[in-house]
Design an enzyme around this catalytic site. Structure first.
Site, PDB file in Angstrom:
ATOM      1  N   TYR A  36       0.868  -1.306   0.013  1.00 40.07           N
ATOM      2  CA  TYR A  36       0.115   0.016   0.013  1.00 40.07           C
ATOM      3  C   TYR A  36       0.784   1.167   0.090  1.00 40.07           C
ATOM      4  O   TYR A  36       2.068   1.244  -0.032  1.00 40.07           O
ATOM      5  CB  TYR A  36      -0.875  -0.069   1.422  1.00 40.07           C
ATOM      6  CG  TYR A  36      -0.236   0.554   2.488  1.00 40.07           C
ATOM      7  CD1 TYR A  36       0.551  -0.568   3.200  1.00 40.07           C
ATOM      8  CD2 TYR A  36      -0.474   1.803   3.173  1.00 40.07           C
ATOM      9  CE1 TYR A  36       1.320  -0.247   4.516  1.00 40.07           C
ATOM     10  CE2 TYR A  36       0.080   1.926   4.441  1.00 40.07           C
ATOM     11  CZ  TYR A  36       0.939   1.002   4.829  1.00 40.07           C
ATOM     12  OH  TYR A  36       1.452   1.213   6.113  1.00 40.07           O
ATOM     13  N   ARG A 103      -7.564 -20.551  -1.327  1.00 44.47           N
ATOM     14  CA  ARG A 103      -6.376 -20.466  -0.490  1.00 44.47           C
ATOM     15  C   ARG A 103      -5.518 -21.469  -0.461  1.00 44.47           C
ATOM     16  O   ARG A 103      -5.376 -22.536  -0.452  1.00 44.47           O
ATOM     17  CB  ARG A 103      -7.005 -20.576   1.034  1.00 44.47           C
ATOM     18  CG  ARG A 103      -5.907 -20.278   1.905  1.00 44.47           C
ATOM     19  CD  ARG A 103      -6.419 -20.090   3.617  1.00 44.47           C
ATOM     20  NE  ARG A 103      -5.505 -19.911   4.248  1.00 44.47           N
ATOM     21  CZ  ARG A 103      -4.405 -20.764   4.816  1.00 44.47           C
ATOM     22  NH1 ARG A 103      -4.397 -21.920   4.386  1.00 44.47           N
ATOM     23  NH2 ARG A 103      -3.581 -20.217   5.685  1.00 44.47           N
ATOM     24  N   LYS A 150       6.445  -1.914   2.142  1.00 45.61           N
ATOM     25  CA  LYS A 150       5.136  -1.177   2.609  1.00 45.61           C
ATOM     26  C   LYS A 150       3.955  -2.342   2.418  1.00 45.61           C
ATOM     27  O   LYS A 150       3.415  -1.714   1.616  1.00 45.61           O
ATOM     28  CB  LYS A 150       5.008   0.377   2.097  1.00 45.61           C
ATOM     29  CG  LYS A 150       3.925   1.176   2.913  1.00 45.61           C
ATOM     30  CD  LYS A 150       4.181   2.515   2.417  1.00 45.61           C
ATOM     31  CE  LYS A 150       3.050   3.430   3.077  1.00 45.61           C
ATOM     32  NZ  LYS A 150       3.364   3.516   4.576  1.00 45.61           N
ATOM     33  N   GLU A 182      12.655   2.573  13.948  1.00 42.00           N
ATOM     34  CA  GLU A 182      11.682   3.605  13.696  1.00 42.00           C
ATOM     35  C   GLU A 182      10.481   3.458  14.491  1.00 42.00           C
ATOM     36  O   GLU A 182      10.588   2.631  15.524  1.00 42.00           O
ATOM     37  CB  GLU A 182      11.002   3.120  12.137  1.00 42.00           C
ATOM     38  CG  GLU A 182      10.726   1.830  11.750  1.00 42.00           C
ATOM     39  CD  GLU A 182      10.021   1.601  10.498  1.00 42.00           C
ATOM     40  OE1 GLU A 182       9.983   2.484   9.665  1.00 42.00           O
ATOM     41  OE2 GLU A 182       9.765   0.459  10.141  1.00 42.00           O
ATOM     42  N   LEU A 206      10.939   1.483   7.164  1.00 41.58           N
ATOM     43  CA  LEU A 206      10.602   1.880   5.868  1.00 41.58           C
ATOM     44  C   LEU A 206      11.185   3.129   5.447  1.00 41.58           C
ATOM     45  O   LEU A 206      11.578   3.957   6.269  1.00 41.58           O
ATOM     46  CB  LEU A 206       8.942   2.262   6.107  1.00 41.58           C
ATOM     47  CG  LEU A 206       8.272   2.530   4.867  1.00 41.58           C
ATOM     48  CD1 LEU A 206       7.905   1.243   4.196  1.00 41.58           C
ATOM     49  CD2 LEU A 206       7.039   3.395   5.128  1.00 41.58           C
TER      50      LEU A 206
HETATM   51  C1  LIG Z   1       6.431   1.833   9.734  1.00 40.53           C
HETATM   52  C2  LIG Z   1       6.599   3.064   9.147  1.00 40.53           C
HETATM   53  N1  LIG Z   1       7.519   3.565   8.916  1.00 40.53           N
HETATM   54  C3  LIG Z   1       7.730   5.011   8.521  1.00 40.53           C
HETATM   55  C4  LIG Z   1       6.575   5.602   8.061  1.00 40.53           C
HETATM   56  C5  LIG Z   1       6.633   7.145   7.508  1.00 40.53           C
HETATM   57  O1  LIG Z   1       6.608   7.058   5.985  1.00 40.53           O
HETATM   58  P1  LIG Z   1       6.311   8.220   5.132  1.00 40.53           P
HETATM   59  O2  LIG Z   1       6.980   9.400   5.615  1.00 40.53           O
HETATM   60  O3  LIG Z   1       6.435   7.849   3.611  1.00 40.53           O
HETATM   61  O4  LIG Z   1       4.873   8.310   5.626  1.00 40.53           O
HETATM   62  C6  LIG Z   1       5.358   5.024   7.838  1.00 40.53           C
HETATM   63  C7  LIG Z   1       4.344   5.744   7.416  1.00 40.53           C
HETATM   64  O5  LIG Z   1       2.927   5.113   7.618  1.00 40.53           O
HETATM   65  C8  LIG Z   1       5.214   3.506   8.628  1.00 40.53           C
HETATM   66  O6  LIG Z   1       3.907   3.084   8.477  1.00 40.53           O
END
Ligand SMILES: Cc1ncc(COP(=O)(O)O)c(C=O)c1O
Length: 287
Positions: A36, A103, A150, A182, A206
């Site tokens: 997503y 499935r 993501k 993070e 991410l």
């Molecule tokens: C786990 C995670 N880290 C970092 C981010 C930040 O990413 P972005 O700046 O692209 O929204 C998100 C955003 O939803 C996230 O879910």
């Protein structure tokens, strides 16, 4: 006030939300098998759309799913959806799953992906959150080792966010093997001795679009940025800590695990970068 059902996009059609239906055999529902994106939109103008589409491609490549659309097609659908909403500042969410099939863990052959897109009012931080900063809690990062993708399989992140909510905090900041990774839905940047220190964009975090924006805006504000692993002890003793995400923009952390952090107020480096952010985002609106 517009009471009509929101218009969403599903597999080629724009429909009222109650009419958007997906099979219970959809692999998104059965396996969390999909990816997503969430793009912030200011005054009906998407912010950093090419960056989000590049990350989408990276996530799709990472799970072996063909991109159903060109970037031009994605942009056309996104702009169409934006135009159909009654509000100007939006968060456009879209996901692609590996479609509906009997499935079986193995990828199905010849099954079309499911493409869903919706847009909600963009919930940026309140003025109070910007001025006073926010509270976080900390935890050991127990998610899988492909946090760079993501994916819609977000249970690890969901449990981390719930932990924060139960303790009256906005986020859980995570550490893995003694190093900062993070937060449950944000990247985490720290300021040490006047320098912004960011964890490397490896498989454990991410690659945030707002993280990149903050690093660029820091350069514009003439603040040096260093990319390196951040030991937990250093993070917890930093001069400033920030969260970045598409909905949080840049937000200062002023409480950690119930204790005031970094003097309990947003620091001077945060202010500088926040100011540039507000100037650079489309149709700037002050918080
Ligand atoms: C786990 C995670 N880290 C970092 C981010 C930040 O990413 P972005 O700046 O692209 O929204 C998100 C955003 O939803 C996230 O879910």
């Amino acid at each position: 006030m517009n009471d009509a059902a929101p218009i969403v996009y599903l597999n080629g059609s724009f429909v009222p939300l109650p009419d958007a239906k997906v099979s219970v055999l959809d692999r998104g529902f059965i396996f969390g098998d999909g990816v997503y994106e969430l793009v912030p939109v200011y005054g009906r103008e998407p912010f950093r759309l090419p960056h989000h589409l590049a990350r989408l491609q990276r996530s799709l490549d990472g799970i072996g799913l063909a991109n159903p659309h060109s970037n031009a097609q994605w942009e056309a659908i996104i702009r169409d959806l934006i135009a159909r909403q009654p509000f100007a500042d939006q968060g456009v969410y879209f996901q692609i799953t590996r479609g509906a099939a009997k499935r079986d863990h193995t990828f199905p052959q010849g099954v079309p992906p499911t493409v869903f897109m919706m847009s909600n009012p963009l919930a940026t931080p309140t003025r109070e959150q910007v001025e006073r900063g926010v509270a976080v809690v900390t935890a050991e990062d127990n998610r899988w080792h492909r946090c760079d993708l993501k994916t819609i399989s977000l249970l690890g992140n969901v449990l981390m966010r719930q932990l924060a909510a139960e303790r009256g905090a906005v986020e859980t900041v995570m550490f893995r093997d003694g190093f900062l990774t993070e937060a449950s839905a944000s990247n985490v940047l720290v300021v040490i001795g006047g320098e912004i220190v960011v964890p490397p964009k490896d498989n454990l975090i991410l690659p945030g679009i707002t993280y990149d924006a903050a690093v660029e805006f820091a350069a514009e504000a003439r603040v040096p940025v260093v990319t390196r692993p951040v030991p937990k002890a250093e993070a917890l003793a930093a001069d400033e800590m920030w969260l970045t995400s598409s909905t949080k923009e840049v937000l200062a952390v002023t409480t950690v695990d119930g204790t005031p952090f970094a003097g309990g107020r947003p620091g001077p480096v945060f202010r500088k970068v926040w100011d540039v952010f507000q100037k650079r985002k489309p149709h700037a609106v002050t918080a």
